[in-house]
Structure formats: structure tokens, C-alpha cells
Design a protein around this motif. Sequence first.
Motif, PDB file in Angstrom:
ATOM      1  N   ILE A 151      -2.796   8.919   8.746  1.00 20.59           N
ATOM      2  CA  ILE A 151      -2.354   9.129   7.366  1.00 20.59           C
ATOM      3  C   ILE A 151      -0.900   8.676   7.214  1.00 20.59           C
ATOM      4  O   ILE A 151      -0.046   9.073   7.998  1.00 20.59           O
ATOM      5  N   PRO A 152      -0.607   7.855   6.206  1.00 13.67           N
ATOM      6  CA  PRO A 152       0.789   7.461   5.937  1.00 13.67           C
ATOM      7  C   PRO A 152       1.535   8.601   5.234  1.00 13.67           C
ATOM      8  O   PRO A 152       1.441   8.771   4.022  1.00 13.67           O
ATOM      9  N   VAL A 153       2.255   9.385   5.992  1.00 16.03           N
ATOM     10  CA  VAL A 153       2.891  10.607   5.492  1.00 16.03           C
ATOM     11  C   VAL A 153       3.999  10.320   4.477  1.00 16.03           C
ATOM     12  O   VAL A 153       4.045  10.921   3.405  1.00 16.03           O
ATOM     13  N   LEU A 154       4.898   9.401   4.803  1.00 13.92           N
ATOM     14  CA  LEU A 154       6.083   9.184   3.982  1.00 13.92           C
ATOM     15  C   LEU A 154       5.765   8.842   2.519  1.00 13.92           C
ATOM     16  O   LEU A 154       6.313   9.482   1.611  1.00 13.92           O
ATOM     17  N   PRO A 155       4.894   7.883   2.231  1.00 15.93           N
ATOM     18  CA  PRO A 155       4.628   7.576   0.812  1.00 15.93           C
ATOM     19  C   PRO A 155       4.029   8.753   0.051  1.00 15.93           C
ATOM     20  O   PRO A 155       4.360   8.967  -1.119  1.00 15.93           O
ATOM     21  N   LEU A 156       3.174   9.525   0.705  1.00 14.05           N
ATOM     22  CA  LEU A 156       2.548  10.659   0.031  1.00 14.05           C
ATOM     23  C   LEU A 156       3.574  11.743  -0.295  1.00 14.05           C
ATOM     24  O   LEU A 156       3.578  12.302  -1.395  1.00 14.05           O
ATOM     25  N   VAL A 157       4.454  12.031   0.663  1.00  9.47           N
ATOM     26  CA  VAL A 157       5.472  13.057   0.436  1.00  9.47           C
ATOM     27  C   VAL A 157       6.480  12.596  -0.615  1.00  9.47           C
ATOM     28  O   VAL A 157       6.847  13.348  -1.528  1.00  9.47           O
ATOM     29  N   ILE A 158       6.933  11.349  -0.506  1.00 13.79           N
ATOM     30  CA  ILE A 158       7.898  10.824  -1.480  1.00 13.79           C
ATOM     31  C   ILE A 158       7.300  10.832  -2.885  1.00 13.79           C
ATOM     32  O   ILE A 158       7.949  11.254  -3.849  1.00 13.79           O
ATOM     33  N   GLY A 159       6.071  10.372  -3.015  1.00 11.21           N
ATOM     34  CA  GLY A 159       5.426  10.349  -4.330  1.00 11.21           C
ATOM     35  C   GLY A 159       5.272  11.745  -4.911  1.00 11.21           C
ATOM     36  O   GLY A 159       5.592  11.989  -6.075  1.00 11.21           O
ATOM     37  N   TYR A 160       4.801  12.671  -4.091  1.00 12.56           N
ATOM     38  CA  TYR A 160       4.589  14.041  -4.559  1.00 12.56           C
ATOM     39  C   TYR A 160       5.912  14.672  -4.987  1.00 12.56           C
ATOM     40  O   TYR A 160       6.025  15.248  -6.073  1.00 12.56           O
TER      41      TYR A 160
ATOM     42  N   TRP B 199       3.242  19.865   6.070  1.00 18.26           N
ATOM     43  CA  TRP B 199       2.608  20.472   7.245  1.00 18.26           C
ATOM     44  C   TRP B 199       1.190  19.937   7.448  1.00 18.26           C
ATOM     45  O   TRP B 199       0.816  19.545   8.559  1.00 18.26           O
ATOM     46  N   LEU B 200       0.401  19.885   6.371  1.00 22.82           N
ATOM     47  CA  LEU B 200      -0.972  19.375   6.484  1.00 22.82           C
ATOM     48  C   LEU B 200      -0.999  17.910   6.910  1.00 22.82           C
ATOM     49  O   LEU B 200      -1.788  17.518   7.783  1.00 22.82           O
ATOM     50  N   LEU B 201      -0.157  17.100   6.299  1.00 28.67           N
ATOM     51  CA  LEU B 201      -0.142  15.676   6.632  1.00 28.67           C
ATOM     52  C   LEU B 201       0.288  15.444   8.084  1.00 28.67           C
ATOM     53  O   LEU B 201      -0.311  14.624   8.782  1.00 28.67           O
ATOM     54  N   LEU B 202       1.293  16.159   8.528  1.00 30.78           N
ATOM     55  CA  LEU B 202       1.750  15.993   9.915  1.00 30.78           C
ATOM     56  C   LEU B 202       0.722  16.530  10.908  1.00 30.78           C
ATOM     57  O   LEU B 202       0.565  15.987  11.999  1.00 30.78           O
ATOM     58  N   THR B 203       0.013  17.578  10.535  1.00 38.69           N
ATOM     59  CA  THR B 203      -1.004  18.158  11.409  1.00 38.69           C
ATOM     60  C   THR B 203      -2.161  17.189  11.633  1.00 38.69           C
ATOM     61  O   THR B 203      -2.662  17.049  12.750  1.00 38.69           O
ATOM     62  N   TYR B 204      -2.589  16.505  10.576  1.00 39.84           N
ATOM     63  CA  TYR B 204      -3.775  15.636  10.674  1.00 39.84           C
ATOM     64  C   TYR B 204      -3.437  14.148  10.739  1.00 39.84           C
ATOM     65  O   TYR B 204      -4.330  13.317  10.739  1.00 39.84           O
ATOM     66  N   ARG B 205      -2.151  13.825  10.820  1.00 40.93           N
ATOM     67  CA  ARG B 205      -1.734  12.420  10.826  1.00 40.93           C
ATOM     68  C   ARG B 205      -2.320  11.652  12.002  1.00 40.93           C
ATOM     69  O   ARG B 205      -2.823  10.547  11.856  1.00 40.93           O
ATOM     70  N   GLU B 206      -2.262  12.228  13.186  1.00 37.16           N
ATOM     71  CA  GLU B 206      -2.734  11.537  14.398  1.00 37.16           C
ATOM     72  C   GLU B 206      -4.224  11.208  14.309  1.00 37.16           C
ATOM     73  O   GLU B 206      -4.639  10.116  14.646  1.00 37.16           O
ATOM     74  N   GLN B 207      -5.019  12.176  13.854  1.00 30.87           N
ATOM     75  CA  GLN B 207      -6.470  11.978  13.818  1.00 30.87           C
ATOM     76  C   GLN B 207      -6.902  11.016  12.709  1.00 30.87           C
ATOM     77  O   GLN B 207      -7.826  10.241  12.888  1.00 30.87           O
TER      78      GLN B 207
ATOM     79  N   HIS C 222       0.825  -1.212   0.000  1.00 25.07           N
ATOM     80  CA  HIS C 222       0.000   0.000   0.000  1.00 25.07           C
ATOM     81  C   HIS C 222       0.861   1.265   0.000  1.00 25.07           C
ATOM     82  O   HIS C 222       0.465   2.286  -0.547  1.00 25.07           O
ATOM     83  N   GLU C 223       2.056   1.205   0.587  1.00 24.64           N
ATOM     84  CA  GLU C 223       2.953   2.362   0.569  1.00 24.64           C
ATOM     85  C   GLU C 223       3.425   2.656  -0.854  1.00 24.64           C
ATOM     86  O   GLU C 223       3.463   3.805  -1.280  1.00 24.64           O
ATOM     87  N   VAL C 224       3.794   1.612  -1.569  1.00 24.56           N
ATOM     88  CA  VAL C 224       4.259   1.787  -2.946  1.00 24.56           C
ATOM     89  C   VAL C 224       3.111   2.301  -3.823  1.00 24.56           C
ATOM     90  O   VAL C 224       3.297   3.206  -4.647  1.00 24.56           O
ATOM     91  N   ALA C 225       1.908   1.757  -3.624  1.00 25.33           N
ATOM     92  CA  ALA C 225       0.738   2.197  -4.396  1.00 25.33           C
ATOM     93  C   ALA C 225       0.406   3.658  -4.090  1.00 25.33           C
ATOM     94  O   ALA C 225       0.120   4.446  -5.005  1.00 25.33           O
ATOM     95  N   LEU C 226       0.453   4.040  -2.810  1.00 26.47           N
ATOM     96  CA  LEU C 226       0.178   5.428  -2.432  1.00 26.47           C
ATOM     97  C   LEU C 226       1.208   6.381  -3.014  1.00 26.47           C
ATOM     98  O   LEU C 226       0.866   7.470  -3.490  1.00 26.47           O
ATOM     99  N   ALA C 227       2.470   5.979  -2.968  1.00 26.07           N
ATOM    100  CA  ALA C 227       3.527   6.820  -3.540  1.00 26.07           C
ATOM    101  C   ALA C 227       3.295   7.000  -5.040  1.00 26.07           C
ATOM    102  O   ALA C 227       3.424   8.110  -5.571  1.00 26.07           O
ATOM    103  N   GLY C 228       2.946   5.908  -5.720  1.00 25.64           N
ATOM    104  CA  GLY C 228       2.667   5.996  -7.151  1.00 25.64           C
ATOM    105  C   GLY C 228       1.520   6.945  -7.453  1.00 25.64           C
ATOM    106  O   GLY C 228       1.600   7.767  -8.375  1.00 25.64           O
ATOM    107  N   ALA C 229       0.443   6.856  -6.662  1.00 19.93           N
ATOM    108  CA  ALA C 229      -0.703   7.754  -6.863  1.00 19.93           C
ATOM    109  C   ALA C 229      -0.319   9.199  -6.548  1.00 19.93           C
ATOM    110  O   ALA C 229      -0.668  10.124  -7.292  1.00 19.93           O
ATOM    111  N   ALA C 230       0.425   9.400  -5.452  1.00 21.23           N
ATOM    112  CA  ALA C 230       0.856  10.754  -5.082  1.00 21.23           C
ATOM    113  C   ALA C 230       1.793  11.342  -6.132  1.00 21.23           C
ATOM    114  O   ALA C 230       1.881  12.561  -6.277  1.00 21.23           O
ATOM    115  N   GLY C 231       2.461  10.463  -6.878  1.00 24.55           N
ATOM    116  CA  GLY C 231       3.331  10.927  -7.953  1.00 24.55           C
ATOM    117  C   GLY C 231       2.572  11.615  -9.075  1.00 24.55           C
ATOM    118  O   GLY C 231       3.180  12.257  -9.935  1.00 24.55           O
TER     119      GLY C 231
END
Length: 195
Positions: free
Chosen positions: A93-102, A82-90, A29-38
Amino acid sequence: MMARTHIAFAALMMVACSVGILQRMPQVHEVALAGAAGLLPDLDHPKSTFGRIVPYISIPIAKVFGHRGFTHSFLMVALIIWLLLTYREQQNIPVLPLVIGYFSHIIGDLLTPSGVPLLWPIRKKFSLNIFKADGPMEHFIYRGCWIGVGYFLWVALQRPGDLWIRPAHMAVSNWCVAALEQSATMLVHLLRIMA
């Protein structure tokens, strides 16, 4: 860079980070999320993959910022982190794959002649001008990314004590060899064309 190459490059960056830096096997799911965020930075283009899915977001962004504007900048990456880290706890959200993909998308577009405005709102575009989008070199890079993913998975599968994964290791090794042979043939062909 074309959408499929952005996906492949994002997948490579995620797998490389997971195996090379975090010293662990990446989750699917991390690889898939990174691909989508790309693909996300191209929301500023209504005819892009995500732009066609959510035109009510893409069209206004395109009108205000244009293609390869704000969404392709360090400022946008910082805002996303900033947004991902702010709302990660609630939201868990898997921050790393989204940031890496983007971020991989921005790096990919930086390699093309069109470049990206890294320091937006300063509109100067930075470009390494290595290859044209959808040209022969991009096709080579696309295959190279998947070979890289295979390589990092092969490295991850070499961990001591994991004897039960030998069949998967052999399958990945065979796939890598076949892909390398095909890419070598393609590179020779590309070099002949360019000569």
C-alpha cells in the motif's frame, strides 16, 4: 470545501511533498491517490462523492458520528496511519499519498467557517474561518492549487541533465503563465466585488 477543491488541494500537497521534501518527481498514481484520499473524510456524508458510491458505509457513519465528526479528527488520521503501516508490507500500500490526501481534506475544512473537531471525541470544532465553501475565494483557491501543482512540476523539471524534457518544461511554463494571468484577472474582479 467542495470536492474538486479537495482534490486539487490534495494533489498540490502531494506534489509539494514529493518535490519539496523528498526531492523527486511525483508519480502520477501518487497524485491521483492523494486526490482520491482527499475525498475520504466525507464518507460521513451520504450525499458526498464517496458517500453516494458506498452508501452502505456512509449512512451508518453519518448516523453514528454525523458530518464533520470522527472522520475529520486527528484520531482518525492516526488510525489510518496505523492501519496503513500495519498492512503495508502484505498489500504493498502506498502510505504517503493516502495520508497526505486524507490530512489535506481536514486542513481544507479547517479553513471554512464550519470547522472540524480536531480533538474528537471532544466535539469542539476548530475553524480558521478564511472562506465559505463554494464562494468566490474557494474558486480562487481551487485555481491557485493547480497553479501550485504546475509550479512544483516546473521546479522538478529544472533538474540538470534532463535536456530531453525541455518541451514539457516549456508547455508547463506556458500553462503556468496563462493560469497566473487568468487568476490575476479573477483576483482583481473578486477585489472589486468585495470593495
